[in-house]
Design an enzyme around this catalytic site. Structure first.
Site, PDB file in Angstrom:
ATOM      1  N   HIS A  49      -0.755  -6.517  14.547  1.00 57.36           N
ATOM      2  CA  HIS A  49      -1.263  -7.645  15.314  1.00 57.36           C
ATOM      3  C   HIS A  49      -1.598  -7.226  16.746  1.00 57.36           C
ATOM      4  O   HIS A  49      -2.647  -7.570  17.276  1.00 57.36           O
ATOM      5  CB  HIS A  49      -0.217  -8.756  15.328  1.00 57.36           C
ATOM      6  CG  HIS A  49      -0.753 -10.051  15.851  1.00 57.36           C
ATOM      7  ND1 HIS A  49      -1.544 -10.881  15.094  1.00 57.36           N
ATOM      8  CD2 HIS A  49      -0.645 -10.630  17.068  1.00 57.36           C
ATOM      9  CE1 HIS A  49      -1.890 -11.927  15.816  1.00 57.36           C
ATOM     10  NE2 HIS A  49      -1.370 -11.803  17.022  1.00 57.36           N
ATOM     11  N   GLU A  71      -3.339  -7.037   8.143  1.00 57.15           N
ATOM     12  CA  GLU A  71      -2.365  -8.083   8.453  1.00 57.15           C
ATOM     13  C   GLU A  71      -2.243  -9.075   7.307  1.00 57.15           C
ATOM     14  O   GLU A  71      -1.134  -9.457   6.919  1.00 57.15           O
ATOM     15  CB  GLU A  71      -2.848  -8.826   9.701  1.00 57.15           C
ATOM     16  CG  GLU A  71      -1.892  -8.835  10.848  1.00 57.15           C
ATOM     17  CD  GLU A  71      -2.468  -9.629  12.005  1.00 57.15           C
ATOM     18  OE1 GLU A  71      -2.536  -9.082  13.082  1.00 57.15           O
ATOM     19  OE2 GLU A  71      -2.886 -10.788  11.800  1.00 57.15           O
ATOM     20  N   ASN A 470       7.003  23.853   1.252  1.00 58.98           N
ATOM     21  CA  ASN A 470       7.623  24.833   0.379  1.00 58.98           C
ATOM     22  C   ASN A 470       8.781  24.228  -0.391  1.00 58.98           C
ATOM     23  O   ASN A 470       8.931  24.430  -1.596  1.00 58.98           O
ATOM     24  CB  ASN A 470       8.162  25.991   1.222  1.00 58.98           C
ATOM     25  CG  ASN A 470       7.395  27.263   0.958  1.00 58.98           C
ATOM     26  OD1 ASN A 470       6.975  27.491  -0.160  1.00 58.98           O
ATOM     27  ND2 ASN A 470       7.204  28.051   1.976  1.00 58.98           N
TER      28      ASN A 470
END
Lengths: 756, 168
Positions: A49, A71, A470
């Protein structure tokens, strides 16, 4: 193309805040899948917002629209109308990615990006459908949201409209350049620059073809200098044309493949053809008789209009933009694995937030400097006996040196950044990786508030990315394999940071399959890195260190995630550049731990200052459990060693003199109360008798070099406000010493809250 | 410049001359980083007794050794005259406390003779030679030798002794 009604300062502030909102959103979105609830959702919502409001005010309509849709989606999740399943989170993360990329675009060009925003919005509105949403839906969605946003963000639309007029005013300049493009292309090709001709076709069914062409044009413009655009760029920009094909000639530092890859993010593009124009082609006319490279899907009968160079051609210097293409190619709209893998070192913000306190301290110190300057100037003017003059000068000198030392400390202090700034990006990376690799990963982060100099943080970003990748790709087994081995299906990867003795340790640990030293040896022999005889002499831990040799890669197969050419030798080099070391240890079948050790000279710790005789010691505050007042009646003797009871257990009571010798023996008042600090280190809990408590201080830890060895129970030194030196107690090491004195030191029975 | 002139310069060395127990000592100026007054020294536990402690030298914490104790002299010297000679040894910096710093001298190489055990009170292993200057004798020290030899051994021996005391 457009300029917003923001001053550069406002723009910077907007970008900084927007970046923070985006960071927050990303960080919390990743937790949604893990079942994080309302609070996280609320926080994401707030961030979105705030961002929307800022963007709308700044006239960034795409950003505002996107955040608005975002939103709405969050609202639905909050209302329970929608579940935050992986697809939904994917869509949300894509949107966040777009916002981040867009912020970077705005930062570089001052203009927000148009690329791909509609498809991102479409995905947000129908997560999981992944682009299968029809164009109409996208359009109506955009329209509706745009109206909402326009109502919220005052004048955003007007500004956008106003900016559209920009190019028109440059028309005359553009026309003046018309016809010259062949000459420019010829010259560029003659000096070895790459001149590429692109022919694009939009799908016949695609709505708003001119928008697609415009997006493509933007992508092209990012890769170099446009010499020619047909149809006329203005016509494309106006959005009213019905052209479904476009020809553009580009002088660029990127190669054709790179630009073509970048163009893939433009949706509804049916075909892209490109060819390199040499000197002859540029002279003789466009594209006739040369073999087109790239893919051909459909042949279009292009309606070629008189060439018109673009405003970029007129405005930009001749240099192509190197590296730009690569960056573009790594942009979003790829599968999760690639996306996860493409996350390079998460960039550390190039701004540091400094508390007002630190600023005030700097200000004060500078004030002191000014006073010294005045004093010095005065000494040069007045008549004084030599002796007085000398004393005065020596005073000023001493003062100056203290001030400058303090200044140095304060500046160093301001440079310290909690590792959180780096760590916060990893959950997202882990999520994308695990999703792409079909592995379940619990990612735990510990000690993210440990502070490091930001210069050091920058250097360890890449190595950490590599190690975490990894750990997930090679370290963790597939869920099935794990269950067969009797492990939980979800693997755990822990990223932790702590400081111990003279160093900061950052560890990446997994509970996966571990590394087989024999396999490493065999591999090293096969690659000719060591001889079989040498291999036979290596113990396991030494064998594992072979992994860091240049040209070593344990994995037989190269995957998109880990096998990207950058070896562990590069990781090691990066870390050694900041005077660190890296090592690996592994238990076959149980897991692997990568440890980065960094020097502590830059580290900061919050410490309790205590006095013993005339010495001042600093104790890291996270080792201090409690400060108590003890009377002789509360002290007992168990097999010749003094103990106190507290915390529901028997705690050995130590006088520092027992460990460090008589000159460090604290006084014990048989009649009255004595200060005792209860400490907890890795080795257990103990109570330390001290003479006095001085206070808390944030301390820069400095190594003591040149003493010829480690002082037992001391981890380093720190400089106090008056310029003197306090030694820092290494609680774990101290505990070890105490145990060797015959005290029985135990772990705390349970975790206690720290209180003072 | 004449050839002999060059040679003459090449055979001279600059030395920082300091006082210790009424004798003059010289160290090559290249070994010396700076000379400072003695500030407040923080004592460090469990170090050999010739290690006075550590000080803050413009933000760096450096160890300070007492050359009197190092050479086995008893206490002495005027505290007001005492100075710390800060020396660089490899990548380490440390300071030694001396009774007083007198001057910086230019000494001919020729004037430096091998040490004679009869005129010197300090172990000869640290001594490069003896420089005769008019009436004065200057003992030329190799500070690297003085400060590096056996330091680690001393420290660990110290620890063992302390430990032994306590265990009794």
């Amino acid at each position: 193309m457009s300029t917003f009604e923001l001053t550069p300062e406002e723009m910077e502030l907007f970008l900084q805040e927007a970046t923070e909102q985006v960071d927050t959103m990303e960080e919390l979105l990743v937790t949604l899948e893990g079942g994080a609830g309302g609070e996280a959702l609320d926080a994401i919502f707030r961030a979105a917002h705030t961002l929307k409001g800022g963007a709308a005010t700044a006239g960034m309509t795409n950003t505002a629209e996107l955040t608005h849709v975002l939103e709405s989606l969050l609202d639905e999740i909050r209302a329970g109308e929608r579940v935050a399943d992986p697809d939904t989170v994917d869509a949300l993360l894509d949107a966040v990615d777009w916002l981040r990329t867009n912020l970077r675009t705005i930062e570089q060009s001052g203009v927000e990006s148009d690329a791909d925003v509609t498809s991102i919005i479409a995905r947000l509105q129908a997560p999981g459908a992944d682009g299968a949403v029809s164009g109409d839906a996208v359009e109506s969605g955009r329209g509706r949201d745009a109206a909402d946003v326009a109502a919220e963000g005052a004048g955003a639309r007007d500004e956008a409209a106003a900016t559209a007029e920009g190019p028109a005013s440059e028309k005359s300049e553009r026309e003046a350049m018309a016809g010259d493009w062949r000459q420019v292309a010829h010259d560029a090709a003659a000096v070895g620059q790459r001149v590429l001709q692109f022919d694009l076709h939009i799908e016949a069914e695609a709505p708003m073809p001119s928008i697609r062409l415009y997006q493509a044009l933007m992508v092209l413009a990012e890769h170099g200098r446009l010499l020619l655009v047909e149809p006329d760029q203005q016509e494309i920009e106006s959005g009213v044309s019905d052209h479904r094909e476009m020809r553009a000639v580009l002088v660029t530092g990127s190669d054709g493949e790179t630009v073509e890859a970048a163009l893939q993010e433009v949706s509804h593009l049916q075909s892209v053809r490109w060819q390199t124009l040499g000197v002859a082609e540029a002279d003789g006319g466009v594209g006739e008789g040369t073999d087109p490279q790239g893919r051909v899907v459909a042949d279009g009968d292009g309606t070629l209009q008189p060439p018109a160079p673009t405003e970029e051609a007129a405005a930009q210097p001749a240099e192509p933009i190197p590296g730009e293409g690569v960056q573009r190619a790594a942009a979003p709209a790829e599968a999760a694995v690639q996306r996860g893998a493409a996350v390079g070192a998460p960039p550390v913000a190039d701004t540091v937030r400094v508390s007002v306190q630190v600023l005030d301290r700097l200000m004060n110190l500078v004030g002191e400097l000014v006073i010294d300057r005045t004093r010095l100037a005065r000494l040069g003017r007045v008549e004084l006996p030599v002796q007085t003059l000398r004393e005065e000068l020596s005073h000023v000198g001493d003062h100056l040196s203290r001030i400058t030392t303090d200044l140095q400390d304060a500046i160093m202090n301001a440079r310290m950044v909690p590792l959180e700034t780096l760590f916060r990006r990893f959950p997202r990376m882990v999520r994308d990786l695990s999703r792409g690799l079909d592995k379940q990963v619990n990612f735990e982060v510990v000690g993210e508030d440990t502070e490091l100099d930001r210069a050091v943080i920058e250097h360890i970003g890449d190595p950490l990315v590599h190690m975490i990748r990894n750990a997930i790709d090679h370290g963790l087994e597939s869920p099935l394999e794990r269950q067969r081995a009797g492990k939980p299906a979800a693997g755990t990867v822990t990223l932790s940071a702590h400081h111990r003795e003279n160093h900061i340790y950052i560890e990446v640990e997994d509970d996966g399959r571990g590394i087989d030293p024999e396999r490493v040896k065999r591999s090293a022999i096969d690659k000719g890195l060591i001889s079989p005889e040498q291999a036979a002499q290596l113990i396991d831990s030494e064998a594992l260190n072979l992994l860091f040799l240049p040209g070593f890669s344990t994995s037989g197969e190269v995957t998109a995630v880990s096998g990207r050419g950058v070896g562990l030798d590069v990781v090691r080099r990066n870390i050694e550049r900041v005077n660190g070391t890296v090592s690996v240890s592994s238990d076959l079948g149980l897991g692997t731990r990568w440890t980065i050790r960094l020097p502590l000279t830059l580290a900061i710790v919050q410490a309790l200052l205590i006095g013993v005789r005339e010495s001042v010691f600093a104790i890291p505050l996270d080792s201090v459990m409690e400060i108590v007042q003890i009377e002789s009646s509360e002290v007992h003797t168990v097999s010749g060693r003094t103990v106190i009871t507290g915390r529901e257990q028997v705690i050995p009571l130590i006088n520092p003199g027992e460990v460090w010798g008589e000159s460090f023996r604290a006084a014990w008042d048989e009649e009255g109360r004595n200060h005792v600090v209860i400490l907890q280190g890795a080795g257990g809990v103990l109570a330390l008798n001290v003479d006095n408590l001085i206070g808390e201080q944030e301390t820069v830890i400095k190594a003591i070099d040149g003493l010829g060895g480690q002082v037992p129970g001391i981890s380093g030194a720190s400089i106090l406000g008056d310029g003197s030196v306090a030694l820092i107690i290494d609680v774990t090491g101290f505990t070890q010493e105490v145990r060797e004195l015959g005290y029985s030191v135990r772990e705390a029975r349970r975790r206690h809250d720290r209180s003072a | 410049m004449s050839r002999t002139g060059v040679q003459a310069v090449a055979r001279q060395r600059q030395m920082v001359v300091f006082e210790l127990e009424n004798e003059l000592y010289g160290v090559d100026i290249h070994q010396v980083q700076e000379i400072i007054r003695v500030p407040a020294i923080t004592h460090v536990p469990r170090t050999p007794d010739f290690v006075e402690g550590v000080i803050n030298l413009r933000g760096n914490v450096i160890p300070i050794l007492d050359l009197r104790k190092r050479f086995g002299f008893g206490p002495g010297g005027d505290d007001n005259d005492k100075r710390i000679v800060v020396v660089e040894m490899g990548d380490k910096t440390l300071g030694v406390i001396v009774d007083a710093v007198t001057e910086v001298l230019l000494v001919d190489e020729d004037a430096v003779e091998p040490p004679s055990p009869y005129i010197v009170t300090v172990d000869s292993q640290y001594i490069v030679g003896v420089a005769r200057l008019k009436e004065q004798l200057i003992i030329v020290l190799d500070l690297n030798q003085v400060l590096s030899m056996g330091e680690r051994d001393d420290l660990t021996r110290m620890e063992r002794e302390k430990r032994a005391d306590v265990d009794l």
